[in-house]
Design a protein around this motif. Structure first.
Motif, mmCIF file in Angstrom:
data_model
loop_
_atom_site.group_PDB
_atom_site.id
_atom_site.type_symbol
_atom_site.label_atom_id
_atom_site.label_comp_id
_atom_site.label_asym_id
_atom_site.label_seq_id
_atom_site.Cartn_x
_atom_site.Cartn_y
_atom_site.Cartn_z
ATOM 1 N N GLY A 90 0.844 -1.157 -0.023
ATOM 2 C CA GLY A 90 -0.104 -0.012 0.114
ATOM 3 C C GLY A 90 0.919 1.256 -0.182
ATOM 4 O O GLY A 90 1.898 1.388 -0.758
ATOM 5 N N ARG A 100 -4.277 4.928 0.512
ATOM 6 C CA ARG A 100 -5.093 4.865 1.827
ATOM 7 C C ARG A 100 -4.971 3.966 2.690
ATOM 8 O O ARG A 100 -6.080 3.491 3.620
ATOM 9 C CB ARG A 100 -6.423 5.461 1.537
ATOM 10 N N TRP A 101 -4.163 2.902 2.593
ATOM 11 C CA TRP A 101 -3.856 1.777 3.460
ATOM 12 C C TRP A 101 -2.346 1.331 3.321
ATOM 13 O O TRP A 101 -1.659 1.913 2.357
ATOM 14 C CB TRP A 101 -4.662 0.666 3.166
ATOM 15 N N GLU A 151 -7.038 -3.116 10.828
ATOM 16 C CA GLU A 151 -7.976 -3.811 9.884
ATOM 17 C C GLU A 151 -7.763 -5.570 10.033
ATOM 18 O O GLU A 151 -8.896 -6.238 10.212
ATOM 19 C CB GLU A 151 -8.129 -3.525 8.645
ATOM 20 N N SER A 162 -2.605 -5.003 8.368
ATOM 21 C CA SER A 162 -2.800 -3.939 7.498
ATOM 22 C C SER A 162 -3.755 -3.122 8.438
ATOM 23 O O SER A 162 -4.677 -3.375 9.269
ATOM 24 C CB SER A 162 -3.568 -4.544 6.314
ATOM 25 N N ASN A 202 -6.068 1.399 7.666
ATOM 26 C CA ASN A 202 -6.231 2.184 6.777
ATOM 27 C C ASN A 202 -6.467 3.484 7.230
ATOM 28 O O ASN A 202 -6.563 3.594 8.692
ATOM 29 C CB ASN A 202 -7.357 1.750 5.647
#
Length: 209
Positions: free
Chosen positions: A61, A96-97, A139, A189, A191
């Motif tokens: 990302g 955006r992550w 997440e 992960s 975001n």
């Protein structure tokens, strides 16, 4: 002169004994190998001989927005060091992550033959985590899931996870999973929807049990 039947019986008995000994030795070696893998570290301390079998090389990302210090020594959970990860809110690549995979070997996205680790015999992946302030939202924490010509044999994870400022242990259930070929030993992960201002969090004692 010895009776041929006695000689034949003796030889047969010796052959059975040797075969049984070999079988027992093989089973014993297999049991020792299985027992040895029941505690397998991804991270315990920086430079520790019993960890670092997976390398945090798979940055994803908005990876330019990440920093990782695997020798952070302030307020660790156990030992001398822990991992500090900071994720800014710049969205430098527009994704955006962001996230990181711990891989075996480094930078292995399923393209390397005869790589990875056989983790059969373990039943869970545990780790300790805390947020800088509390409220940091991750997440997913996971293992496995990398594809490619030589992919992970399975995957499992938990999330979303909202961290507290105190250390807390988390566990990923691996019962029933195919752990014969794992190249993505650990991953996370996050975001910007869950962390509009970015976030900083800490990890320690990442291990398979």
């Amino acid at each position: 002169m010895m009776n041929p039947k006695i000689i034949s019986g003796f030889c047969f008995g010796l052959l059975v004994a040797v075969t049984l000994c070999g079988s027992v030795a093989t089973q014993s070696a297999a049991q020792e190998q299985k027992a040895a893998v029941k505690l397998f570290y991804v991270y315990s301390d920086k430079g520790a001989a019993n960890s670092n079998f997976f390398i945090p090389s798979g940055w994803m990302g908005d990876y330019a927005d990440l920093t990782l210090d695997n020798g952070w020594s302030d307020d660790v959970y156990a030992g001398d060091t822990c991992i500090k990860i900071s994720y800014s809110n710049r969205a430098s690549s527009g994704a955006r992550w962001a996230g990181i995979y711990w891989q075996n070997p480094a930078n292995n996205w399923g393209s390397k033959e005869n790589a990875g680790v056989d983790l059969r015999g373990v039943s869970r992946l545990t780790f300790w985590a805390r947020g800088e302030r509390g409220g940091e939202r991750i997440e997913e924490f996971k293992m496995g899931g990398i594809s490619g010509p030589y992919p992970d044999s399975d995957t499992a994870g938990i999330g979303p996870v909202v961290l507290t400022p105190e250390w807390k242990q988390y566990s990923i259930d691996l019962r029933g999973k195919d752990l014969s070929h794992i190249i993505g030993g650990f991953a996370w992960s996050a975001n910007l929807d869950g962390n509009p201002k970015g976030c900083t969090f800490y990890l320690d004692e990442i291990r398979y049990e």
